[in-house]
Scaffold this motif. Structure first.
Motif, PDB file in Angstrom:
ATOM      1  N   SER A 164      45.892  28.904  56.092  1.00 46.89           N
ATOM      2  CA  SER A 164      46.851  27.547  56.253  1.00 46.89           C
ATOM      3  C   SER A 164      47.650  27.469  54.874  1.00 46.89           C
ATOM      4  O   SER A 164      48.827  27.464  54.329  1.00 46.89           O
ATOM      5  CB  SER A 164      46.089  26.693  55.907  1.00 46.89           C
ATOM      6  N   ARG A 165      46.938  28.358  53.939  1.00 46.61           N
ATOM      7  CA  ARG A 165      47.915  28.368  52.274  1.00 46.61           C
ATOM      8  C   ARG A 165      48.147  29.691  51.999  1.00 46.61           C
ATOM      9  O   ARG A 165      46.924  30.309  52.202  1.00 46.61           O
ATOM     10  CB  ARG A 165      47.488  27.109  51.321  1.00 46.61           C
ATOM     11  N   THR A 166      48.726  30.200  51.195  1.00 48.75           N
ATOM     12  CA  THR A 166      49.594  31.272  50.719  1.00 48.75           C
ATOM     13  C   THR A 166      48.852  31.456  49.100  1.00 48.75           C
ATOM     14  O   THR A 166      48.751  32.326  48.140  1.00 48.75           O
ATOM     15  CB  THR A 166      50.106  32.221  50.557  1.00 48.75           C
ATOM     16  N   ASP A 167      48.279  30.737  48.329  1.00 49.59           N
ATOM     17  CA  ASP A 167      48.277  30.233  47.367  1.00 49.59           C
ATOM     18  C   ASP A 167      46.285  29.881  46.128  1.00 49.59           C
ATOM     19  O   ASP A 167      46.604  29.526  45.491  1.00 49.59           O
ATOM     20  CB  ASP A 167      49.551  29.498  46.392  1.00 49.59           C
ATOM     21  N   LEU A 176      33.468  20.396  40.812  1.00 49.49           N
ATOM     22  CA  LEU A 176      34.478  21.681  40.049  1.00 49.49           C
ATOM     23  C   LEU A 176      33.722  23.006  40.081  1.00 49.49           C
ATOM     24  O   LEU A 176      32.673  23.186  39.182  1.00 49.49           O
ATOM     25  CB  LEU A 176      35.090  21.492  38.903  1.00 49.49           C
ATOM     26  N   TRP A 177      33.991  23.707  40.549  1.00 46.67           N
ATOM     27  CA  TRP A 177      34.415  25.116  41.118  1.00 46.67           C
ATOM     28  C   TRP A 177      35.215  26.107  39.962  1.00 46.67           C
ATOM     29  O   TRP A 177      36.293  26.368  40.045  1.00 46.67           O
ATOM     30  CB  TRP A 177      33.965  25.714  41.937  1.00 46.67           C
ATOM     31  N   LEU A 178      34.314  26.641  39.254  1.00 44.86           N
ATOM     32  CA  LEU A 178      34.591  27.985  38.144  1.00 44.86           C
ATOM     33  C   LEU A 178      35.017  29.133  38.942  1.00 44.86           C
ATOM     34  O   LEU A 178      33.299  29.943  38.276  1.00 44.86           O
ATOM     35  CB  LEU A 178      34.698  27.193  36.235  1.00 44.86           C
ATOM     36  N   PHE A 179      36.116  29.912  38.001  1.00 44.73           N
ATOM     37  CA  PHE A 179      35.320  31.280  38.776  1.00 44.73           C
ATOM     38  C   PHE A 179      37.259  32.501  37.256  1.00 44.73           C
ATOM     39  O   PHE A 179      37.671  31.544  36.793  1.00 44.73           O
ATOM     40  CB  PHE A 179      35.875  32.157  40.520  1.00 44.73           C
ATOM     41  N   SER A 180      36.286  34.163  37.829  1.00 44.08           N
ATOM     42  CA  SER A 180      37.048  34.666  36.450  1.00 44.08           C
ATOM     43  C   SER A 180      38.068  35.418  37.625  1.00 44.08           C
ATOM     44  O   SER A 180      38.734  34.211  38.454  1.00 44.08           O
ATOM     45  CB  SER A 180      36.045  35.753  35.834  1.00 44.08           C
ATOM     46  N   ASP A 181      37.635  36.232  37.476  1.00 47.82           N
ATOM     47  CA  ASP A 181      38.258  37.215  38.458  1.00 47.82           C
ATOM     48  C   ASP A 181      39.047  37.216  39.890  1.00 47.82           C
ATOM     49  O   ASP A 181      37.675  36.703  40.127  1.00 47.82           O
ATOM     50  CB  ASP A 181      38.651  38.733  37.987  1.00 47.82           C
ATOM     51  N   THR A 182      40.360  36.696  40.284  1.00 50.93           N
ATOM     52  CA  THR A 182      40.152  35.826  41.492  1.00 50.93           C
ATOM     53  C   THR A 182      41.594  36.023  42.008  1.00 50.93           C
ATOM     54  O   THR A 182      42.215  36.230  41.666  1.00 50.93           O
ATOM     55  CB  THR A 182      40.875  34.176  41.243  1.00 50.93           C
ATOM     56  N   TYR A 183      41.167  36.412  43.431  1.00 51.52           N
ATOM     57  CA  TYR A 183      42.377  36.835  44.102  1.00 51.52           C
ATOM     58  C   TYR A 183      42.825  35.354  45.093  1.00 51.52           C
ATOM     59  O   TYR A 183      42.229  34.413  45.651  1.00 51.52           O
ATOM     60  CB  TYR A 183      41.778  37.694  45.317  1.00 51.52           C
ATOM     61  N   PRO A 241      45.863  24.658  40.133  1.00 47.17           N
ATOM     62  CA  PRO A 241      47.362  25.615  39.871  1.00 47.17           C
ATOM     63  C   PRO A 241      46.207  26.840  39.257  1.00 47.17           C
ATOM     64  O   PRO A 241      45.259  26.966  38.252  1.00 47.17           O
ATOM     65  CB  PRO A 241      48.226  25.491  39.398  1.00 47.17           C
ATOM     66  N   ALA A 242      46.931  28.132  39.677  1.00 45.10           N
ATOM     67  CA  ALA A 242      45.836  29.529  38.816  1.00 45.10           C
ATOM     68  C   ALA A 242      47.113  30.236  38.226  1.00 45.10           C
ATOM     69  O   ALA A 242      48.104  30.653  39.073  1.00 45.10           O
ATOM     70  CB  ALA A 242      45.141  29.960  39.914  1.00 45.10           C
ATOM     71  N   PRO A 243      46.865  30.814  37.625  1.00 43.07           N
ATOM     72  CA  PRO A 243      45.564  30.674  36.570  1.00 43.07           C
ATOM     73  C   PRO A 243      44.992  29.065  35.872  1.00 43.07           C
ATOM     74  O   PRO A 243      46.509  28.694  35.520  1.00 43.07           O
ATOM     75  CB  PRO A 243      45.028  31.852  35.186  1.00 43.07           C
TER      76      PRO A 243
END
Length: 411
Positions: free
Chosen positions: A71-74, A93-100, A142-144
């Motif tokens: 439903s979202r592309t971001d 709050l979940w934190l991730f490193s390299d992300t698609y 909003p990423a990064p």
């Protein structure tokens, strides 16, 4: 934990820098649980080991559901470097490193296989954050979230905690530990260790207020001796104990070393408040000395997980040697500075089919309870040829998986 050449191959095969965290977290902690009836029932320090464990299919499925939502592309569709922190209002709050990010398409994929997939040209970002409420993932910030500090450098978020804005303050903020890496050539294909930073996020809106460098490692000439802190945090008696590791790149050092620092509550963003274990005492400004690791059979990678149960600290890391791509070993100690005993019980979490590896297991006390501790571990593709395409061909590969464990007294 695998030898360093194995780690480098794993990261090279993963390609494109997607989960470059495989090397830096191959030593990540993986096996812990809260005691059951056979475990400790007081605060006395005693030897602890891994008891029963099982896959946590519900949590794994929740990240699959959220990642597959088109439903979202971001928003988040896959990533590694999984850490969590509970906010005062109950959200996680979940934190991730390299992300698609991007969009995921339902099966079949263009190869006719029954996998959800994404376009192979989908870019990745170096870090991201996802919010969960009542066990359900809701939104991606909003990423990064943490911009690159300079050209050819990036930030990977690691452990985080909610603490007073300053010692004694009634206002709370979120502190996020960040690893700064600088692009390098082989064998530093995943980036040269550069610095440890602390970011401050406001509450409840999670606005980035500041980023402070707490330990600069650029003057340490040998990159394999540089220490990055923040792979895991443990709170005890008004202190936050912060653990870190080096990368142990030379082939003669297949197991990296673990280090410890401590900071009074409310002081994580103050470089002057940090005290490092010097080998005999906690000293401000000291050169950190290892608390664990002989560089061979004993040791960790630059990421691992530590929890404190009763009077015992328990650390989990990928096993030394070739088993480090699939197997975890445990250590225990009566203090953050050790001495650490082990390696002990080993454990192999379930993996999907294919040329994949497990890495970066992390404890999530915020989701634990009822006699269990939840841990995540990340998965990445190992084959060098077409690795990025493989992760897009089957998007379920590059996502966290979960297990629940119990910790019992060693016999």
């Amino acid at each position: 934990m695998p030898d360093d050449s194995g780690e480098a191959r794993a990261r090279q095969r993963a390609g494109t820098g997607i989960g470059l965290l495989l090397v830096l977290v191959l030593g990540a902690a993986l096996l812990i649980a809260l005691p059951d009836d056979d475990g400790p029932d007081d605060d006395a320090c005693q030897a602890l080991t891994v008891g029963p464990w099982k896959a946590d299919d519900g949590l794994t499925a929740e990240f699959a559901r959220y990642g597959d939502d088109a439903s979202r592309t971001d928003d988040w569709t896959g990533g590694d470097g999984t850490h969590s922190v509970r906010l005062p209002d109950g959200r996680v709050l979940w934190l991730f490193s390299d992300t698609y990010l991007g969009r995921v398409y339902g099966p079949p994929n263009p190869h006719g296989e029954s996998y959800a997939w994404r376009d192979a040209t989908t870019p990745l970002v170096r870090n991201s954050a996802v919010l969960m409420r009542d066990g359900r993932l809701e939104s991606t910030l909003p990423a990064p979230l943490f911009a690159d500090p300079a050209p050819n450098q990036w930030r990977w978020p690691v452990a985080a905690r909610v603490e007073p804005r300053s010692p004694g303050s009634s206002e709370q903020v979120v502190r996020v530990l960040l690893w700064v890496r600088t692009a390098g050539q082989a064998p530093w294909i995943y980036g040269v260790p550069t610095a440890t930073e602390v970011a401050t996020l406001s509450l409840p809106d999670l606005r980035l207020e500041s980023v402070v460098k707490v330990l600069d490692q650029q003057l340490v000439p040998d990159p394999s001796r540089r220490v990055l802190f923040g792979t895991t945090l443990v709170e005890e008696d008004g202190w936050t104990y912060v653990f870190g590791g080096d990368d142990g790149r030379p082939a003669s050092r297949p197991a990296s070393h673990a280090y410890a620092a401590r900071v009074p509550e409310g002081g994580l963003a103050d470089p002057e408040a940090w005290q490092y274990w010097s080998g005999s005492a906690w000293v401000p400004g000291a050169r950190p000395r290892p608390v664990l690791g002989d560089g061979r059979r004993k040791g960790v990678g630059s990421a691992f997980s530590v929890v404190r149960e009763g009077g015992t600290y328990v650390l989990f890391t990928m096993a030394a040697g070739p088993k480090g791509l699939t197997t975890v070993a445990s250590y225990w100690a009566c203090s953050a500075a050790g001495p650490w005993h082990g390696p002990a019980k080993e454990f192999s979490p379930p993996l999907p089919q294919g040329q994949v590896a497990a890495y970066n297991p992390q404890a999530h006390p915020v989701l634990s309870g009822g006699g269990r501790l939840v841990l995540s571990y990340d998965v990445n593709w190992l084959e060098m040829t077409g690795a990025a395409a493989q992760l897009s061909r089957n998007v379920s590969l590059y996502r966290p998986r979960f297990v629940s464990l119990r910790l019992i007294a060693a016999r």
